[in-house]
Enzyme design. Structure first.
Site, PDB file in Angstrom:
ATOM      1  N   HIS A 215     102.661  26.261  -1.290  1.00 22.50           N
ATOM      2  CA  HIS A 215     102.803  26.956  -2.575  1.00 22.50           C
ATOM      3  C   HIS A 215     103.673  28.194  -2.452  1.00 22.50           C
ATOM      4  O   HIS A 215     103.513  29.003  -1.537  1.00 22.50           O
ATOM      5  CB  HIS A 215     101.440  27.283  -3.196  1.00 22.50           C
ATOM      6  CG  HIS A 215     100.561  28.220  -2.420  1.00 22.50           C
ATOM      7  ND1 HIS A 215     100.574  29.580  -2.614  1.00 22.50           N
ATOM      8  CD2 HIS A 215      99.610  27.989  -1.478  1.00 22.50           C
ATOM      9  CE1 HIS A 215      99.672  30.156  -1.831  1.00 22.50           C
ATOM     10  NE2 HIS A 215      99.077  29.216  -1.122  1.00 22.50           N
TER      11      HIS A 215
ATOM     12  N   ASP B 138     100.553  33.910   3.357  1.00 27.94           N
ATOM     13  CA  ASP B 138      99.950  32.884   2.504  1.00 27.94           C
ATOM     14  C   ASP B 138     100.710  32.885   1.177  1.00 27.94           C
ATOM     15  O   ASP B 138     100.475  33.730   0.324  1.00 27.94           O
ATOM     16  CB  ASP B 138      98.467  33.231   2.306  1.00 27.94           C
ATOM     17  CG  ASP B 138      97.723  32.307   1.367  1.00 27.94           C
ATOM     18  OD1 ASP B 138      98.274  31.252   1.001  1.00 27.94           O
ATOM     19  OD2 ASP B 138      96.594  32.664   0.981  1.00 27.94           O
TER      20      ASP B 138
ATOM     21  N   GLU C 238      99.072  27.772  -7.203  1.00 27.30           N
ATOM     22  CA  GLU C 238      97.944  27.529  -6.305  1.00 27.30           C
ATOM     23  C   GLU C 238      96.963  28.692  -6.278  1.00 27.30           C
ATOM     24  O   GLU C 238      95.747  28.489  -6.304  1.00 27.30           O
ATOM     25  CB  GLU C 238      98.460  27.244  -4.889  1.00 27.30           C
ATOM     26  CG  GLU C 238      97.397  26.698  -3.933  1.00 27.30           C
ATOM     27  CD  GLU C 238      96.574  27.775  -3.232  1.00 27.30           C
ATOM     28  OE1 GLU C 238      95.567  27.435  -2.601  1.00 27.30           O
ATOM     29  OE2 GLU C 238      96.946  28.978  -3.324  1.00 27.30           O
ATOM     30  N   GLU C 239      97.474  29.925  -6.223  1.00 20.92           N
ATOM     31  CA  GLU C 239      96.595  31.085  -6.123  1.00 20.92           C
ATOM     32  C   GLU C 239      95.704  31.239  -7.354  1.00 20.92           C
ATOM     33  O   GLU C 239      94.684  31.926  -7.308  1.00 20.92           O
ATOM     34  CB  GLU C 239      97.411  32.362  -5.918  1.00 20.92           C
ATOM     35  CG  GLU C 239      98.118  32.456  -4.565  1.00 20.92           C
ATOM     36  CD  GLU C 239      97.168  32.652  -3.399  1.00 20.92           C
ATOM     37  OE1 GLU C 239      95.940  32.684  -3.615  1.00 20.92           O
ATOM     38  OE2 GLU C 239      97.656  32.766  -2.263  1.00 20.92           O
TER      39      GLU C 239
ATOM     40  N   ASP D 292      98.597  25.227   4.308  1.00 16.65           N
ATOM     41  CA  ASP D 292      98.053  26.505   3.867  1.00 16.65           C
ATOM     42  C   ASP D 292      97.430  27.193   5.072  1.00 16.65           C
ATOM     43  O   ASP D 292      97.203  26.564   6.112  1.00 16.65           O
ATOM     44  CB  ASP D 292      97.024  26.307   2.747  1.00 16.65           C
ATOM     45  CG  ASP D 292      97.033  27.441   1.741  1.00 16.65           C
ATOM     46  OD1 ASP D 292      97.331  28.584   2.141  1.00 16.65           O
ATOM     47  OD2 ASP D 292      96.737  27.204   0.554  1.00 16.65           O
TER      48      ASP D 292
ATOM     49  N   HIS E  17      94.851  37.658   2.511  1.00 19.84           N
ATOM     50  CA  HIS E  17      94.884  38.330   1.209  1.00 19.84           C
ATOM     51  C   HIS E  17      94.824  39.849   1.339  1.00 19.84           C
ATOM     52  O   HIS E  17      94.466  40.550   0.389  1.00 19.84           O
ATOM     53  CB  HIS E  17      93.799  37.810   0.273  1.00 19.84           C
ATOM     54  CG  HIS E  17      94.122  36.487  -0.332  1.00 19.84           C
ATOM     55  ND1 HIS E  17      93.541  36.026  -1.491  1.00 19.84           N
ATOM     56  CD2 HIS E  17      95.002  35.518   0.047  1.00 19.84           C
ATOM     57  CE1 HIS E  17      94.033  34.836  -1.788  1.00 19.84           C
ATOM     58  NE2 HIS E  17      94.920  34.508  -0.866  1.00 19.84           N
TER      59      HIS E  17
END
Length: 343
Positions: free
Chosen positions: A70, A188, A222-223, A242, A322
């Site tokens: 993504h 990510d 995606e997030e 991922d 994150h």
């Protein structure tokens, strides 16, 4: 095994990091991926939601595998503008406000202007507020943007063209260390996008074809939880690229490819997971197997949406996911080695 081009991965990762792509504002990142498909002569289609899907024919005409990564990242959006002229943000994707406190950012206005600024708590000066700075909860309502313009009222800020709904992106602070570490926001999933294209480059450089047709899905939501909206009917196996997780309650290792057994939505397909593990054992690919607590991938989202495919998730493990993330060259390369063998 032929050589995997690390310099390509490094350079393309850096280029992707420089392109702002918070969920809902990914058009420039998608365009760059289209250019890369064209560079390698890969035919592609775009979806109505703005994703792009490349396609490479295999040696066999039966069945197909789908690989996803993504391009969308975490980010924010202007929710309101306070009377002091400072915008309040709402987050895009799952992160805590203390993760971006003090970070430099860019506000992207509807008409294409960009304003720089920093994200600060509403009480930031230790000299002024003393212990209140320490004790203030880092919540949405207590965070504000200090715009790099002379503005002290809501009217002055709106006169700049800044408005509710404007996207906000944070600086990535991307660093590649000499001993192989990658430190950045949004590893990510931009490193995984670079891995996907590094696999395509590997095929092209060595004049190889995968065993069967492979689709390459660059998703863009995606997030937010709705990245996959279409899977070609001949696809049997779906492998999401991922990140794995490095933490006290996780098995990830930055030097190894991570294979996900279960996330917060579902266990992954056991047969496909076993196939991946057995390939690692047979080919000497360094791997970890892990269960993720607060996590979802394009593959598990697709499964819960009802797509009839086998589904799995692999990728390099990331420390402080994150947040200000870190991974290592070895885990990135091991992931591509697994792709080469399984496809």
């Amino acid at each position: 095994m032929n050589t995997i081009d690390w310099n390509y991965i490094k350079d393309f990762t850096q280029e992707l990091m420089d392109i702002p792509t918070p969920g809902g504002y990914t058009q420039m990142g998608i365009l760059r991926c289209i250019q890369e498909f064209e560079r390698f002569g890969v035919k592609y289609i775009t979806t109505k939601k703005g994703a792009v899907i490349g396609e490479i024919e295999g040696r066999s005409s039966e069945g197909a595998t789908l690989i996803s990564a993504h391009i969308d990242t975490l980010g924010a959006m202007v929710k309101s503008i306070k009377s002091n002229g400072r915008p309040v943000l709402t987050n895009i994707g799952g992160f805590s406000w203390n993760c971006v406190e003090g970070e430099n950012l860019v506000i992207h206005t509807q008409d294409g202007r960009r304003y720089t600024g920093s994200l600060l708590p509403s009480k930031a000066s230790r000299h002024t507020y003393g212990e209140e700075v320490t004790n203030l909860l880092r919540s949405q309502e207590n965070m504000e943007v200090r715009i790099d313009e002379f503005t002290s009222t809501k009217e002055e800020t709106t006169a700049l063209g800044i408005a509710v709904g404007d996207f906000v992106t944070f600086h990535t602070r991307t660093i590649f260390t000499e001993n192989g570490f990658i430190k950045s926001r949004y590893i990510d999933d931009k490193v995984c996008v670079a891995q996907l294209f590094a696999y395509i480059k590997y095929l092209r450089d060595n004049n190889l074809k995968p065993e069967r047709k492979v689709y390459f899905y660059i998703s863009n939501y995606e997030e937010i939880g709705h990245g996959i909206s279409y899977i070609p009917p001949e696809v049997e196996d779906f492998i999401a690229l991922d990140v794995g997780l490095v933490a006290e309650d996780a098995a990830g290792d930055e030097r190894r490819v991570n294979i996900v057994a279960k996330d917060s939505r579902t266990p992954y397909d056991f047969n496909l997971r076993s196939k991946l593990v057995n390939i690692c054992l047979e080919k000497g690919i360094n791997y970890t197997l892990d269960v993720h607590n607060r996590y979802g991938s394009d593959a598990s989202i697709a499964a819960t949406q009802g797509f009839d495919v086998n589904f799995s998730c692999i990728g390099p493990s990331v420390d402080a996911s994150h947040h200000y993330e870190r991974t290592h060259r070895d885990g990135v390369v091991e992931t591509i080695k697994l792709l080469i063998e399984v496809l």
